[in-house]
Design a protein around this motif. Structure first.
Motif, PDB file in Angstrom:
ATOM      1  N   SER A  37       0.834  -1.199   0.000  1.00  0.00           N
ATOM      2  CA  SER A  37       0.000   0.000   0.000  1.00  0.00           C
ATOM      3  C   SER A  37       0.874   1.258   0.000  1.00  0.00           C
ATOM      4  N   ILE A  61      -9.112   0.321  -4.426  1.00  0.00           N
ATOM      5  CA  ILE A  61      -9.896  -0.761  -3.841  1.00  0.00           C
ATOM      6  C   ILE A  61     -10.150  -1.788  -4.929  1.00  0.00           C
ATOM      7  N   GLN A  87      -3.378  -3.510   0.081  1.00  0.00           N
ATOM      8  CA  GLN A  87      -3.624  -4.161   1.369  1.00  0.00           C
ATOM      9  C   GLN A  87      -3.690  -5.677   1.186  1.00  0.00           C
ATOM     10  N   ARG A  89      -5.207  -8.178   2.478  1.00  0.00           N
ATOM     11  CA  ARG A  89      -6.450  -8.936   2.399  1.00  0.00           C
ATOM     12  C   ARG A  89      -7.032  -8.956   0.987  1.00  0.00           C
ATOM     13  N   PHE A  90      -6.783  -7.896   0.222  1.00  0.00           N
ATOM     14  CA  PHE A  90      -7.314  -7.868  -1.137  1.00  0.00           C
ATOM     15  C   PHE A  90      -6.593  -8.874  -2.024  1.00  0.00           C
TER      16      PHE A  90
ATOM     17  N   GLN B  89      -1.953   1.598   8.352  1.00  0.00           N
ATOM     18  CA  GLN B  89      -2.789   1.467   7.147  1.00  0.00           C
ATOM     19  C   GLN B  89      -3.930   2.485   7.153  1.00  0.00           C
ATOM     20  N   LEU B  92      -2.582   5.925   6.305  1.00  0.00           N
ATOM     21  CA  LEU B  92      -2.321   6.069   4.868  1.00  0.00           C
ATOM     22  C   LEU B  92      -3.614   6.317   4.093  1.00  0.00           C
ATOM     23  N   ARG B  96      -5.083  10.045   2.379  1.00  0.00           N
ATOM     24  CA  ARG B  96      -5.291  10.136   0.936  1.00  0.00           C
ATOM     25  C   ARG B  96      -6.749  10.382   0.562  1.00  0.00           C
ATOM     26  N   GLN B 135      -9.345  -1.556   3.369  1.00  0.00           N
ATOM     27  CA  GLN B 135      -9.303  -0.297   2.627  1.00  0.00           C
ATOM     28  C   GLN B 135     -10.674  -0.065   2.017  1.00  0.00           C
ATOM     29  N   PRO B 171     -11.311 -11.915   8.783  1.00  0.00           N
ATOM     30  CA  PRO B 171      -9.859 -11.931   8.543  1.00  0.00           C
ATOM     31  C   PRO B 171      -9.524 -12.019   7.050  1.00  0.00           C
ATOM     32  N   MET B 173     -11.195 -12.029   2.823  1.00  0.00           N
ATOM     33  CA  MET B 173     -12.307 -11.453   2.059  1.00  0.00           C
ATOM     34  C   MET B 173     -13.162 -12.533   1.399  1.00  0.00           C
ATOM     35  N   SER B 210     -15.520  -2.117  -4.879  1.00  0.00           N
ATOM     36  CA  SER B 210     -15.479  -0.872  -4.110  1.00  0.00           C
ATOM     37  C   SER B 210     -16.890  -0.324  -3.897  1.00  0.00           C
ATOM     38  N   HIS B 218     -17.027   5.384  -2.095  1.00  0.00           N
ATOM     39  CA  HIS B 218     -15.725   5.572  -2.730  1.00  0.00           C
ATOM     40  C   HIS B 218     -15.849   6.084  -4.156  1.00  0.00           C
TER      41      HIS B 218
END
Lengths: 225, 393
Positions: A37, A61, A87, A89-90, B89, B92, B96, B135, B171, B173, B210, B218
């Motif tokens: 990231s 994302i 990140q 997890r992605f 994280q 960051l 942004r 994120q 934990p 996705m 997203s 987003h």
């Protein structure tokens, strides 16, 4: 919000800059850009596709996509850059779909952030898992070289790492306008390599006699093997 | 804090003005009855215009989430940032996220809000160690921060995170991916041609990731649209955002079909969301689709989607192959025929045409939807036992 529109228009920009749509059968080089990231993946791909540094970028994302049409040795080629979320997890469950049929991989780290350099082995390992038995070109890019006073990853360390992984190393800055040509050269070098390497997807035979590596590329670069 | 004084009427011409005024009155009436009429509030959050003003949202969002405004979590302690492994994280991502703040806001004010944003996120994570930051989470939290302020936002986001957003905060996705697997079956129900085109393109569903995990925060640049959607999603089943995503894709049918049938073109087109979508119409359609094809009916197709994806991923040269040549196409077709056969006998509403949706009376729809939002809670349990039920009182 303007920036969003700018970011989103990079595809159109790239087309208009070369005049109209590419011919229907132009070859496509699909390149995936990965790394931690905030190392600058979005900025690097934007720099190449739109020709400048985006003023504001947000966390990516999932996966974003940018494209640019170029002409190499008289052949029109579409370079597709797949810009991925940093990140962890992605990448574990989301990004694999986008490893499919990629022709090259660009690993990016932030020269001012040692942790992003230390993450490279796990990125490389993961990439290997997705691209089993594949010998596709991979390159290593250290970004943000303009932040000279904040550099944490010395070039010789990065070069050593790149050597052990048989990858060429490039240090650059997506932000520094003087490096515009440099970012361009990195992706174009990759495109030349891909063009000369093997037939990709569509019918045209490759020009196997032409290998264009730009010798003036700085500061660091090793062989492609 | 008194709930009895309605805000000044919105100045707008004629009909819409009086309609709005009436709605404001209805909302306050539902708020002020004892206990608050949450079903009515839910219906009004869904129906045209949603909750209308941020002042109303401050009062109604807590009701929709069953959060007591007089029992807010204590302000975070000083050690919050030091103790958090997510801090870097979050920092960051929040730094942004300039676009999420109103244009023209002084830097100083924005920076203060960004600090609050970080605190809210870290505090919710600290209080709920089972939740994992992703994120895009910051895109949701900022919406609450901007509408209701730091303290109340913390409480609302905490509730939301343990319910609607729970699956995104696992934990891994994997569950998020599973929810994305509902997208194509919904599209298939309404427009098989579009579905087949997208499958041939192998576009996947990440273009909608997203949208789903930020509730569109987003990708939409106009904050008014974002909060309007949040009204809707807060009042509905946790899977509603995926129905809304499907509705957007369906709305863009022609653009998609005009695309080259490859992953890159279709992904690029769909991931760039148009900013001038007819939100009210699309909200109605999403609600309608939810009633017609509730998650329980789609669960099997979604599971199949996952199996197909795995099968398809072993097939390397998809760019060279035409749809007919692909081994998994046969399987897919067979499955769909089976599913459609069942659907057809079940409902004449299968494969509805677009214009039919537009004609639906908004009130009729929202009544149905209000009922649906409650009725389908059971089906939520079937696919994701983690959703607890107190959110639908």
């Amino acid at each position: 919000m303007e920036e969003a529109a700018e970011l989103e228009s990079s595809l159109e920009l790239s087309y208009s800059s070369v005049g109209g749509l590419p011919p229907a059968r132009s070859r496509i080089f699909k390149i995936i850009v990965i790394g931690d990231s905030n190392v600058g993946k979005t900025c690097l791909t934007y720099r190449f596709c739109a020709g400048r540094f985006p003023e504001r970028t947000e966390a990516t994302i999932g996966v974003d996509f940018r494209e640019r049409a170029v002409t190499i040795d008289g052949e029109r080629i579409k370079i597709q850059l797949w810009d991925t979320a940093g990140q962890e997890r992605f990448r574990k469950s989301m990004v694999q779909h986008y490893y499919r049929n990629v022709h090259a991989v660009v690993f990016v780290y932030d020269m001012t952030n040692m942790a992003s350099f230390h993450s490279l082995p796990s990125w490389i390992e993961e990439c290997k898992q997705h691209l089993v038995g594949s010998d596709i070109p991979r390159i290593l890019v250290g970004n943000k070289c303009d932040l000279r006073s904040a550099i944490q990853v010395p070039t010789d360390l990065a070069q050593k790492f790149a050597d052990t992984r048989s990858m060429p190393l490039f240090e650059t800055s997506a932000k520094n306008p003087n490096d515009n040509d440099h970012v361009e050269a990195i992706f174009m070098t990759l495109a030349h390599k891909l063009k000369s390497h093997k037939p990709l997807m569509l019918s045209q035979p490759p020009d196997s006699d032409k290998i264009h590596l730009k010798p003036e590329l700085k500061p660091a670069m090793t062989c492609w093997c | 804090m008194s709930l009895r004084r309605p805000p000044p009427a919105v100045i707008a011409p004629h009909d819409s003005d009086s309609k709005k005024k009436r709605k404001v009155e209805d909302i306050y009436q539902a708020l002020n009855s004892d206990p608050s009429d949450v079903s009515a509030l839910r219906r009004m959050a869904i129906s045209e215009g949603g909750l209308l003003t941020n002042e109303i949202r401050c009062k109604v969002w807590p009701k929709l989430l069953n959060v007591k405004t007089d029992d807010l979590p204590p302000p975070p302690g000083k050690e919050l940032r030091e103790d958090s492994e997510d801090y870097q994280q979050v920092l960051l991502d929040v730094r942004r996220s300039l676009r999420r703040f109103p244009p023209g806001m002084p830097d100083e004010q924005r920076e203060g809000l960004q600090e609050e944003l970080i605190d809210i996120i870290l505090q919710v994570l600290q209080r709920n160690p089972q939740l994992h930051y992703y994120q895009g989470y910051h895109d949701i939290v900022v919406t609450f921060l901007l509408v209701v302020g730091e303290r109340l936002a913390t409480a609302l986001v905490e509730k939301l995170s343990t319910h609607h957003l729970r699956d995104f905060m696992d934990p891994t996705m994997d569950n998020t991916k599973h929810i994305l697997n509902y997208l194509m079956p919904i599209i298939d129900q309404v427009n098989p041609e579009l579905h087949d085109f997208m499958q041939s393109a192998e576009v996947g569903t990440i273009f909608a990731l997203s949208w789903l995990i930020t509730w569109f925060g987003h990708v939409l640049s106009d904050f008014r649209h974002v909060v309007r959607l949040y009204d809707f999603f807060l009042a509905c089943h946790p899977l509603m955002p995926i129905y809304f995503a499907a509705v957007i894709v369906l709305y863009r049918e022609q653009e998609v079909l005009d695309c080259e049938c490859d992953m890159a073109s279709v992904h690029h087109l769909l991931s760039q969301i148009p900013q001038d979508l007819p939100y009210e119409t699309l909200i109605s359609r999403a609600g309608d689709l939810f009633v017609q094809f509730p998650p329980s009916e789609l669960a099997r197709a979604a599971a199949q989607q996952r199996a197909e994806r795995t099968a398809a991923s072993t097939f390397k040269d998809f760019e060279l192959a035409s749809a007919q040549q692909r081994p998994d196409a046969v399987l897919r077709q067979r499955f769909r025929e089976r599913l459609r056969g069942e659907e057809r006998t079940k409902s004449i509403l299968t494969k509805p045409r677009t214009n039919r949706f537009v004609k639906l009376a908004v009130m009729g729809l929202t009544v149905a939807l209000g009922a649906a939002a409650l009725a389908v809670v059971k089906s939520a349990l079937e696919w994701a036992p983690k959703f607890e039920l107190q959110i639908f009182p």
